[in-house]
Enzyme design. Sequence first.
Site, PDB file in Angstrom:
ATOM      1  N   ILE A  12      -5.008   0.862   0.301  1.00  0.00           N
ATOM      2  CA  ILE A  12      -6.128  -0.088   0.425  1.00  0.00           C
ATOM      3  C   ILE A  12      -7.454   0.667   0.354  1.00  0.00           C
ATOM      4  O   ILE A  12      -8.389   0.246  -0.318  1.00  0.00           O
ATOM      5  CB  ILE A  12      -6.032  -0.907   1.733  1.00  0.00           C
ATOM      6  CG1 ILE A  12      -4.696  -1.669   1.794  1.00  0.00           C
ATOM      7  CG2 ILE A  12      -7.209  -1.888   1.854  1.00  0.00           C
ATOM      8  CD1 ILE A  12      -4.438  -2.407   3.101  1.00  0.00           C
ATOM      9  N   LEU A  76     -10.021   2.839   8.118  1.00  0.00           N
ATOM     10  CA  LEU A  76      -8.694   2.413   7.676  1.00  0.00           C
ATOM     11  C   LEU A  76      -7.617   3.440   8.008  1.00  0.00           C
ATOM     12  O   LEU A  76      -6.433   3.173   7.816  1.00  0.00           O
ATOM     13  CB  LEU A  76      -8.685   2.164   6.151  1.00  0.00           C
ATOM     14  CG  LEU A  76      -9.163   0.801   5.650  1.00  0.00           C
ATOM     15  CD1 LEU A  76     -10.644   0.599   5.887  1.00  0.00           C
ATOM     16  CD2 LEU A  76      -8.861   0.648   4.169  1.00  0.00           C
ATOM     17  N   THR A  95      -2.486   8.669  16.487  1.00  0.00           N
ATOM     18  CA  THR A  95      -3.443   8.476  15.384  1.00  0.00           C
ATOM     19  C   THR A  95      -4.215   7.182  15.590  1.00  0.00           C
ATOM     20  O   THR A  95      -5.442   7.143  15.452  1.00  0.00           O
ATOM     21  CB  THR A  95      -2.695   8.375  14.025  1.00  0.00           C
ATOM     22  OG1 THR A  95      -1.850   9.493  13.908  1.00  0.00           O
ATOM     23  CG2 THR A  95      -3.654   8.305  12.867  1.00  0.00           C
ATOM     24  N   ALA A 117     -10.080  -1.739  10.572  1.00  0.00           N
ATOM     25  CA  ALA A 117      -8.908  -2.408   9.983  1.00  0.00           C
ATOM     26  C   ALA A 117      -7.814  -2.517  11.037  1.00  0.00           C
ATOM     27  O   ALA A 117      -7.285  -1.516  11.510  1.00  0.00           O
ATOM     28  CB  ALA A 117      -8.409  -1.622   8.779  1.00  0.00           C
ATOM     29  N   TYR A 149       3.297   0.094  17.654  1.00  0.00           N
ATOM     30  CA  TYR A 149       2.300   0.008  16.586  1.00  0.00           C
ATOM     31  C   TYR A 149       1.382  -1.188  16.830  1.00  0.00           C
ATOM     32  O   TYR A 149       0.154  -1.060  16.826  1.00  0.00           O
ATOM     33  CB  TYR A 149       3.022  -0.117  15.239  1.00  0.00           C
ATOM     34  CG  TYR A 149       2.104  -0.398  14.086  1.00  0.00           C
ATOM     35  CD1 TYR A 149       1.157   0.535  13.682  1.00  0.00           C
ATOM     36  CD2 TYR A 149       2.180  -1.602  13.388  1.00  0.00           C
ATOM     37  CE1 TYR A 149       0.316   0.277  12.617  1.00  0.00           C
ATOM     38  CE2 TYR A 149       1.333  -1.868  12.324  1.00  0.00           C
ATOM     39  CZ  TYR A 149       0.406  -0.934  11.940  1.00  0.00           C
ATOM     40  OH  TYR A 149      -0.434  -1.199  10.889  1.00  0.00           O
ATOM     41  N   LYS A 153      -2.688  -1.007  17.778  1.00  0.00           N
ATOM     42  CA  LYS A 153      -3.749  -1.667  17.013  1.00  0.00           C
ATOM     43  C   LYS A 153      -4.477  -2.708  17.879  1.00  0.00           C
ATOM     44  O   LYS A 153      -5.677  -2.919  17.723  1.00  0.00           O
ATOM     45  CB  LYS A 153      -3.175  -2.320  15.754  1.00  0.00           C
ATOM     46  CG  LYS A 153      -2.587  -1.348  14.751  1.00  0.00           C
ATOM     47  CD  LYS A 153      -3.552  -0.293  14.246  1.00  0.00           C
ATOM     48  CE  LYS A 153      -4.460  -0.786  13.180  1.00  0.00           C
ATOM     49  NZ  LYS A 153      -5.253   0.338  12.579  1.00  0.00           N
TER      50      LYS A 153
END
Length: 325
Positions: A12, A76, A95, A117, A149, A153
């Site tokens: 992306i 991103l 990360t 993102a 995950y 986020k």
Amino acid sequence: MRTLITGGAGFIGSHLAHALLKAGHDVFVLDDLSTGSMDNIEPLKSHLRFDYSIDTITNEAAVSEQVDRCDVVYHLAAAVGVRLIIEAPVRTIETNVAGTELVLRHAAAKRKLAVIASTSEVYGKSTAVPFKETADLVLGATHQHRWAYACSKAIDEFLALAYWKEQGLPVIVLRLFNTVGPGQTGRYGMVIPNFVRQALAHEPITVFGPGTQSRCFGYVGDVVRGMMDLAAEPHAVGGVFNLGNDREITILALAELVRTLTNSESKIVTIPYDEAYESGFEDMPRRVPDLTKVSNLVGYKPRVQLPEILSLVIDHHRGKHTKAV
Ligand code: UDP
């Protein structure tokens, strides 16, 4: 505008870099090539307004220096792909959480617009489709790494919105739904590049789980346009936006469509989730975005639909490298 794209050598990110350059912006890419690739930015390297640095998002000196140079950060860089997330859970969490924290901290110190993102994974197992940005997030148990995950986020989102509220940092949070197009690798488990590769090789097309689960596939060019339009819209600041396509297809129907479009002799086989991923793996039966918010604010409407996306991906895999729409 001077723009920084973390993860700009990814699928992306590199499409975004291309679109920003085309729109006349300066683009700087920071990427550690963990899942991104030099091939993705090779065509941009000769551009006078393009520059890049191969470094990790957790290197504070690099983040500080690059955030300093730009007006807008598109963040991103993240661990992506369900397979990678399951195989490398520590890296995924570190990360996603530490990297985003650094970007936000430095953007806040220098008052730069931060476009973060996020992902439709944050909706988790919710069955309240279509998903609205204000809906509850429904995550599973902590021993299923997929939810790590989603959770990492979600923390990124909380942190971004906290910086906005507490320190006035202009942030925009984007929940990207399944985003596809030419150049996406199947290495981290994404379904379309895998199906296309299998079909072209006349190998069995591997449908994981029952195949009745559905997804909505958004064209990367549409998604990138949505990102840029939101970044240019002052009223988007402080908001969370779904981005993608809202047309739904089951994974079995997708396999059949890929087989037809490639004239393939592949069989379609189903593989239980436990075998494909890990024991106890949980998939979401449906994932559909409600696009009302982004459509109302910037007139976002997906332009490229699945059959056309698949043709572009198939041509790309065949080596024709047709110019993306
Ligand atoms: N999937 C599949 N075969 C593959 C790869 C993925 O059937 O070779 C399924 C996967 O289990 C999921 C859907 O396709 O139900 C989309 O998977 P992907 O990893 O592309 O994205 P996700 O929506 O899971 O993040």
